[in-house]
Design an enzyme around this catalytic site. Structure first.
Site, PDB file in Angstrom:
ATOM      1  N   GLY A   1     105.199  95.064  58.906  1.00 30.33           N
ATOM      2  CA  GLY A   1     106.618  94.925  59.210  1.00 30.33           C
ATOM      3  C   GLY A   1     106.876  94.547  60.651  1.00 30.33           C
ATOM      4  N   LEU A   2     107.133  93.264  60.876  1.00 23.72           N
ATOM      5  CA  LEU A   2     107.527  92.803  62.212  1.00 23.72           C
ATOM      6  C   LEU A   2     108.945  92.219  62.172  1.00 23.72           C
TER       7      LEU A   2
ATOM      8  N   TRP B   1     111.927  90.534  54.804  1.00 25.00           N
ATOM      9  CA  TRP B   1     110.946  89.519  54.394  1.00 25.00           C
ATOM     10  C   TRP B   1     109.517  90.046  54.461  1.00 25.00           C
TER      11      TRP B   1
ATOM     12  N   THR C   1     106.080  90.870  52.892  1.00 17.57           N
ATOM     13  CA  THR C   1     105.193  90.648  51.745  1.00 17.57           C
ATOM     14  C   THR C   1     104.612  91.986  51.288  1.00 17.57           C
TER      15      THR C   1
ATOM     16  N   GLU D   1     104.734  83.455  59.544  1.00 16.42           N
ATOM     17  CA  GLU D   1     103.672  83.509  60.573  1.00 16.42           C
ATOM     18  C   GLU D   1     103.979  82.544  61.725  1.00 16.42           C
TER      19      GLU D   1
HETATM   20  P1  TGC Z   1     105.271  86.103  75.286  1.00 16.54           P
HETATM   21  O1  TGC Z   1     105.905  86.571  76.538  1.00 16.54           O
HETATM   22  O2  TGC Z   1     104.811  84.678  75.189  1.00 16.54           O
HETATM   23  O3  TGC Z   1     104.017  87.033  74.907  1.00 16.54           O
HETATM   24  C1  TGC Z   1     104.118  88.436  74.903  1.00 16.54           C
HETATM   25  C2  TGC Z   1     102.715  89.020  75.039  1.00 16.54           C
HETATM   26  O4  TGC Z   1     101.938  88.651  73.891  1.00 16.54           O
HETATM   27  C3  TGC Z   1     100.798  87.847  74.279  1.00 16.54           C
HETATM   28  N1  TGC Z   1     100.658  86.816  73.223  1.00 16.54           N
HETATM   29  C4  TGC Z   1      99.687  86.838  72.328  1.00 16.54           C
HETATM   30  N2  TGC Z   1      98.626  87.645  72.163  1.00 16.54           N
HETATM   31  C5  TGC Z   1      97.811  87.401  71.131  1.00 16.54           C
HETATM   32  N3  TGC Z   1      98.007  86.394  70.239  1.00 16.54           N
HETATM   33  C6  TGC Z   1      99.073  85.567  70.360  1.00 16.54           C
HETATM   34  N4  TGC Z   1      99.280  84.592  69.472  1.00 16.54           N
HETATM   35  C7  TGC Z   1      99.967  85.760  71.446  1.00 16.54           C
HETATM   36  N5  TGC Z   1     101.097  85.140  71.868  1.00 16.54           N
HETATM   37  C8  TGC Z   1     101.511  85.805  72.961  1.00 16.54           C
HETATM   38  C9  TGC Z   1     101.154  87.296  75.624  1.00 16.54           C
HETATM   39  O5  TGC Z   1      99.999  86.985  76.364  1.00 16.54           O
HETATM   40  C10 TGC Z   1     101.941  88.449  76.225  1.00 16.54           C
HETATM   41  O6  TGC Z   1     101.003  89.451  76.600  1.00 16.54           O
HETATM   42  P2  TGC Z   1     101.293  90.441  77.829  1.00 16.54           P
HETATM   43  O7  TGC Z   1     100.090  91.328  77.893  1.00 16.54           O
HETATM   44  O8  TGC Z   1     101.435  89.526  79.030  1.00 16.54           O
HETATM   45  O9  TGC Z   1     102.558  91.171  77.528  1.00 16.54           O
HETATM   46  O10 TGC Z   1     106.276  86.450  74.093  1.00 16.54           O
HETATM   47  P3  TGC Z   1     107.672  85.844  73.716  1.00 16.54           P
HETATM   48  O11 TGC Z   1     108.602  86.984  73.438  1.00 16.54           O
HETATM   49  O12 TGC Z   1     108.109  84.804  74.698  1.00 16.54           O
HETATM   50  O13 TGC Z   1     107.379  85.160  72.289  1.00 16.54           O
HETATM   51  C11 TGC Z   1     106.674  84.043  72.174  1.00 16.54           C
HETATM   52  C12 TGC Z   1     106.705  83.525  70.706  1.00 16.54           C
HETATM   53  C13 TGC Z   1     108.043  82.895  70.359  1.00 16.54           C
HETATM   54  C14 TGC Z   1     105.632  82.462  70.668  1.00 16.54           C
HETATM   55  C15 TGC Z   1     106.401  84.686  69.720  1.00 16.54           C
HETATM   56  O14 TGC Z   1     107.453  85.584  69.681  1.00 16.54           O
HETATM   57  C16 TGC Z   1     106.142  84.179  68.306  1.00 16.54           C
HETATM   58  O15 TGC Z   1     105.009  83.825  67.995  1.00 16.54           O
HETATM   59  N6  TGC Z   1     107.173  84.171  67.414  1.00 16.54           N
HETATM   60  C17 TGC Z   1     106.977  83.882  66.015  1.00 16.54           C
HETATM   61  C18 TGC Z   1     107.140  85.164  65.213  1.00 16.54           C
HETATM   62  C19 TGC Z   1     106.204  85.229  64.045  1.00 16.54           C
HETATM   63  O16 TGC Z   1     105.227  84.501  63.944  1.00 16.54           O
HETATM   64  N7  TGC Z   1     106.496  86.127  63.131  1.00 16.54           N
HETATM   65  C20 TGC Z   1     105.630  86.344  62.014  1.00 16.54           C
HETATM   66  C21 TGC Z   1     105.977  87.620  61.277  1.00 16.54           C
HETATM   67  S1  TGC Z   1     104.695  88.197  60.224  1.00 16.54           S
HETATM   68  C22 TGC Z   1     104.636  87.125  58.958  1.00 16.54           C
HETATM   69  O17 TGC Z   1     105.282  86.148  58.891  1.00 16.54           O
HETATM   70  C23 TGC Z   1     103.711  87.506  57.894  1.00 16.54           C
HETATM   71  S2  TGC Z   1     103.705  86.429  56.565  1.00 16.54           S
HETATM   72  C24 TGC Z   1     102.602  87.271  55.643  1.00 16.54           C
HETATM   73  C25 TGC Z   1     102.011  86.516  54.516  1.00 16.54           C
HETATM   74  O18 TGC Z   1     100.980  85.813  54.724  1.00 16.54           O
HETATM   75  O19 TGC Z   1     102.506  86.701  53.390  1.00 16.54           O
HETATM   76  P1  FAD Z   2     114.785  82.147  62.397  1.00  9.79           P
HETATM   77  O1  FAD Z   2     113.971  82.726  63.486  1.00  9.79           O
HETATM   78  O2  FAD Z   2     116.223  82.545  62.305  1.00  9.79           O
HETATM   79  O3  FAD Z   2     114.699  80.558  62.501  1.00  9.79           O
HETATM   80  C1  FAD Z   2     115.614  79.671  61.823  1.00  9.79           C
HETATM   81  C2  FAD Z   2     115.318  78.260  62.312  1.00  9.79           C
HETATM   82  O4  FAD Z   2     115.573  78.195  63.731  1.00  9.79           O
HETATM   83  C3  FAD Z   2     113.851  77.844  62.110  1.00  9.79           C
HETATM   84  O5  FAD Z   2     113.813  76.495  61.728  1.00  9.79           O
HETATM   85  C4  FAD Z   2     113.253  78.010  63.497  1.00  9.79           C
HETATM   86  O6  FAD Z   2     112.149  77.127  63.719  1.00  9.79           O
HETATM   87  C5  FAD Z   2     114.442  77.644  64.389  1.00  9.79           C
HETATM   88  N1  FAD Z   2     114.311  78.218  65.728  1.00  9.79           N
HETATM   89  C6  FAD Z   2     114.318  79.527  66.096  1.00  9.79           C
HETATM   90  N2  FAD Z   2     114.121  79.664  67.403  1.00  9.79           N
HETATM   91  C7  FAD Z   2     113.978  78.412  67.901  1.00  9.79           C
HETATM   92  C8  FAD Z   2     113.725  77.867  69.199  1.00  9.79           C
HETATM   93  N3  FAD Z   2     113.555  78.664  70.267  1.00  9.79           N
HETATM   94  N4  FAD Z   2     113.652  76.523  69.329  1.00  9.79           N
HETATM   95  C9  FAD Z   2     113.775  75.714  68.247  1.00  9.79           C
HETATM   96  N5  FAD Z   2     114.004  76.153  66.999  1.00  9.79           N
HETATM   97  C10 FAD Z   2     114.086  77.489  66.825  1.00  9.79           C
HETATM   98  N6  FAD Z   2     107.520  88.822  58.278  1.00  9.79           N
HETATM   99  C11 FAD Z   2     106.835  89.965  58.482  1.00  9.79           C
HETATM  100  O7  FAD Z   2     106.972  90.629  59.501  1.00  9.79           O
HETATM  101  N7  FAD Z   2     105.941  90.422  57.529  1.00  9.79           N
HETATM  102  C12 FAD Z   2     105.729  89.759  56.367  1.00  9.79           C
HETATM  103  O8  FAD Z   2     104.919  90.195  55.543  1.00  9.79           O
HETATM  104  C13 FAD Z   2     106.463  88.558  56.127  1.00  9.79           C
HETATM  105  N8  FAD Z   2     106.329  87.916  54.936  1.00  9.79           N
HETATM  106  C14 FAD Z   2     107.175  86.876  54.637  1.00  9.79           C
HETATM  107  C15 FAD Z   2     107.207  86.357  53.342  1.00  9.79           C
HETATM  108  C16 FAD Z   2     108.115  85.347  53.020  1.00  9.79           C
HETATM  109  C17 FAD Z   2     108.192  84.846  51.616  1.00  9.79           C
HETATM  110  C18 FAD Z   2     108.965  84.808  54.015  1.00  9.79           C
HETATM  111  C19 FAD Z   2     109.932  83.688  53.695  1.00  9.79           C
HETATM  112  C20 FAD Z   2     108.935  85.306  55.298  1.00  9.79           C
HETATM  113  C21 FAD Z   2     108.060  86.365  55.616  1.00  9.79           C
HETATM  114  N9  FAD Z   2     108.091  86.958  56.891  1.00  9.79           N
HETATM  115  C22 FAD Z   2     107.372  88.108  57.121  1.00  9.79           C
HETATM  116  C23 FAD Z   2     109.085  86.548  57.879  1.00  9.79           C
HETATM  117  C24 FAD Z   2     108.746  85.251  58.612  1.00  9.79           C
HETATM  118  O9  FAD Z   2     107.744  85.464  59.552  1.00  9.79           O
HETATM  119  C25 FAD Z   2     110.041  84.740  59.244  1.00  9.79           C
HETATM  120  O10 FAD Z   2     110.834  84.212  58.191  1.00  9.79           O
HETATM  121  C26 FAD Z   2     109.788  83.684  60.300  1.00  9.79           C
HETATM  122  O11 FAD Z   2     109.117  84.222  61.418  1.00  9.79           O
HETATM  123  C27 FAD Z   2     111.090  83.007  60.765  1.00  9.79           C
HETATM  124  O12 FAD Z   2     112.090  83.942  61.044  1.00  9.79           O
HETATM  125  P2  FAD Z   2     113.549  83.759  60.392  1.00  9.79           P
HETATM  126  O13 FAD Z   2     113.379  83.582  58.932  1.00  9.79           O
HETATM  127  O14 FAD Z   2     114.387  84.874  60.873  1.00  9.79           O
HETATM  128  O15 FAD Z   2     114.083  82.390  60.975  1.00  9.79           O
END
Ligand code: TGC
Ligand code: FAD
Length: 409
Positions: free
Chosen positions: A154-155, A186, A188, A388
């Site tokens: 849960g993130l 969201w 999984t 992701e």
């Molecule tokens: P930022 O200031 O850049 O970084 C904060 C701290 O984190 C470190 N860091 C990382 N460390 C390891 N791996 C990475 N990929 C890292 N990216 C950054 C960084 O060095 C820093 O460390 P420290 O020690 O200096 O504090 O953070 P920011 O707030 O500016 O965010 C950057 C951004 C936008 C890239 C990040 O928030 C991001 O990646 N956002 C996307 C969120 C995301 O991917 N959510 C996924 C949710 S989970 C999911 O979707 C599961 S799907 C499951 C399934 O497969 O079904």
């Molecule tokens: P938003 O962040 O609201 O983004 C909406 C749009 O705005 C996107 O096109 C994005 O690219 C764009 N956008 C946002 N910020 C910017 C920027 N700075 N510049 C340009 N464009 C930008 N999360 C978990 O924690 N655990 C899970 O197990 C998990 N499983 C998932 C399973 C499914 C089926 C789905 C659909 C999602 C899951 N997620 C999970 C969540 C997933 O990681 C988020 O949906 C994803 O990170 C995007 O967040 P959001 O949906 O809130 O979109």
């Protein structure tokens, strides 16, 4: 070598060719040579399991939007959970290329099945392995590795997706335990999970990670309905209303976004491999269909426009395979960067989505049906493009890496 290893001169030859495995050869650059015997054994075992256990049921499960939870334990049996986590902690004790080829084969079956393994291995087992105390590791990891326990991660929150730093879920110190409040969105497998790895802010605003048992009072995980994507995977919310979390369940040393993002690096890497599996399944189906389906008196594969589609598909798949193989080698040596992983996730998922769209076209009207896998993969990959880290977020991570300028702040 490549796809056509024997001369094909007539439509009858084409039809015959389409039936043989020889013509379904996808290893265009002989990448098998780069794999060890252990990699090939793992890949082939998972490929066989997918063929016998996933392929026969997946279209029906997706059609009815039912998650095949009976496969969760079997995934544990075939070693799909945490392949690169040490065996002592319930993992497979293999390297990151073995992990990659396993994800590829699972996603050849369905992105939802690969999701199951990604979440369990990279987002639940990995943070516990990396950040929990030894006692907590031994408490949870063996059961997770075997599939006796199911976990979720849960993130994301309703108002914090791409920017998890703005999460509001929080813990308050209450003596020998914390009190957890907030909601995640969201997630999984949340409705079927035994435990959840949850990221929440402490009283000083620092992000902390913890294991929450889903039978705790105040915990609920409502299912999210109405998904047209990942229909064979169950997705839900996590709701915390004054949930008591014992202090020993909170990861002792990790603070800040680095914790969850390090797990995402591991999972995104697996997705970069997995997407190739979905692309291969679409390509494979397209190649066979284009050799079997005749219009204007010859197989549609004989038309230049179909050949352009197929040639571009295998070219993009081959480039994607090379990308992840190199990334996996760097990961095995501990020399990869998160930005390199972002590049591979973004490129390979987009590649797979484009291939699924082209594959759907090659199958004509049949392409929109569940007789063929293309439409299901296409719909699944729309999620994979977003979770992701979205396609555009990964682009901005690469942009930041090459310019040194942060577009997020
Ligand atoms: P930022 O200031 O850049 O970084 C904060 C701290 O984190 C470190 N860091 C990382 N460390 C390891 N791996 C990475 N990929 C890292 N990216 C950054 C960084 O060095 C820093 O460390 P420290 O020690 O200096 O504090 O953070 P920011 O707030 O500016 O965010 C950057 C951004 C936008 C890239 C990040 O928030 C991001 O990646 N956002 C996307 C969120 C995301 O991917 N959510 C996924 C949710 S989970 C999911 O979707 C599961 S799907 C499951 C399934 O497969 O079904
Ligand atoms: P938003 O962040 O609201 O983004 C909406 C749009 O705005 C996107 O096109 C994005 O690219 C764009 N956008 C946002 N910020 C910017 C920027 N700075 N510049 C340009 N464009 C930008 N999360 C978990 O924690 N655990 C899970 O197990 C998990 N499983 C998932 C399973 C499914 C089926 C789905 C659909 C999602 C899951 N997620 C999970 C969540 C997933 O990681 C988020 O949906 C994803 O990170 C995007 O967040 P959001 O949906 O809130 O979109």
């Amino acid at each position: 070598m490549g796809i056509l290893t024997k001369k094909v001169t007539s439509p009858a030859d084409f039809k015959q060719a389409a039936k043989t495995d020889q013509y379904r050869h996808h290893d265009y650059y002989l990448l098998d040579d780069l794999l060890s015997d252990e990699h090939k054994i793992a890949r082939d075992a998972v490929r066989d399991w997918v063929k016998t256990r996933v392929s026969p049921i997946i279209e029906d499960a997706a059609d009815r939007a039912v998650c095949p939870t009976h496969l969760f334990k079997e995934l544990g049996n075939i070693g799909a959970y945490g392949p690169s986590i040490p065996a002592k902690y319930g993992g497979g004790g293999m390297d990151d290329i073995a992990y990659g080829v396993i994800m590829q084969e699972l996603e050849r079956g369905d992105s939802g099945i690969r999701s199951m393994a990604s979440v369990q291995g990279s987002l639940v087992m990995y943070p516990i392995y990396r950040y929990a105390s030894e006692e907590q590791k031994m408490k949870w990891l063996p059961g997770l590795g075997s599939g006796d326990l199911i976990g979720c991660f849960g993130l994301t929150e309703p108002d914090a997706g791409s920017n998890p730093a703005q999460m509001t879920t929080n813990i308050k110190d209450a003596g020998d335990h914390y009190i957890l409040n907030g909601a995640k969105m969201w997630i999984t497998n949340s409705p079927v999970a035994d435990i959840a790895v949850v990221w929440a802010k402490d009283e000083s605003g620092k992000i902390r990670g913890m294991v929450v048992e889903t039978d705790s009072p105040g915990f609920s995980a409502p299912v999210i309905h109405g998904k047209w994507s990942l229909r064979a995977s169950v997705t839900g919310e996590l709701v915390f209303e004054d949930v008591k979390v014992p202090k020993e369940n909170v990861f002792p040393d990790i603070r800040g976004l680095r914790g969850p993002l390090s797990c995402l690096t591991k999972a995104r890497y697996g997705i970069a491999w997995g997407a190739i599996g979905a692309a291969l399944d679409c390509y494979d189906s397209s190649l066979r269909y284009s050799l079997e389906r005749e219009q204007f008196g010859k197989p549609i594969g004989g038309f230049q426009l179909t050949q352009k589609k197929l040639a571009e598909m295998i070219t993009e798949i081959t480039k994607a395979q090379l990308l992840v193989w190199r990334l996996g080698s760097l990961m095995n040596e501990g020399r990869h960067t998160p930005a390199q992983v972002s590049m591979a996730k973004r490129n390979n998922v987009h590649m797979a989505l484009e291939i699924a769209r082209e594959a759907r076209q090659i199958h004509g009207g049949m392409g929109i049906t569940s007789e063929y896998p293309c439409m299901r993969h296409l719909m699944n990959l729309e999620t994979v493009l977003t979770y992701e880290g979205t396609h555009d977020i990964h682009l901005l991570i690469t942009g930041m890496d090459v310019t040194g300028l942060n577009a997020f702040k």
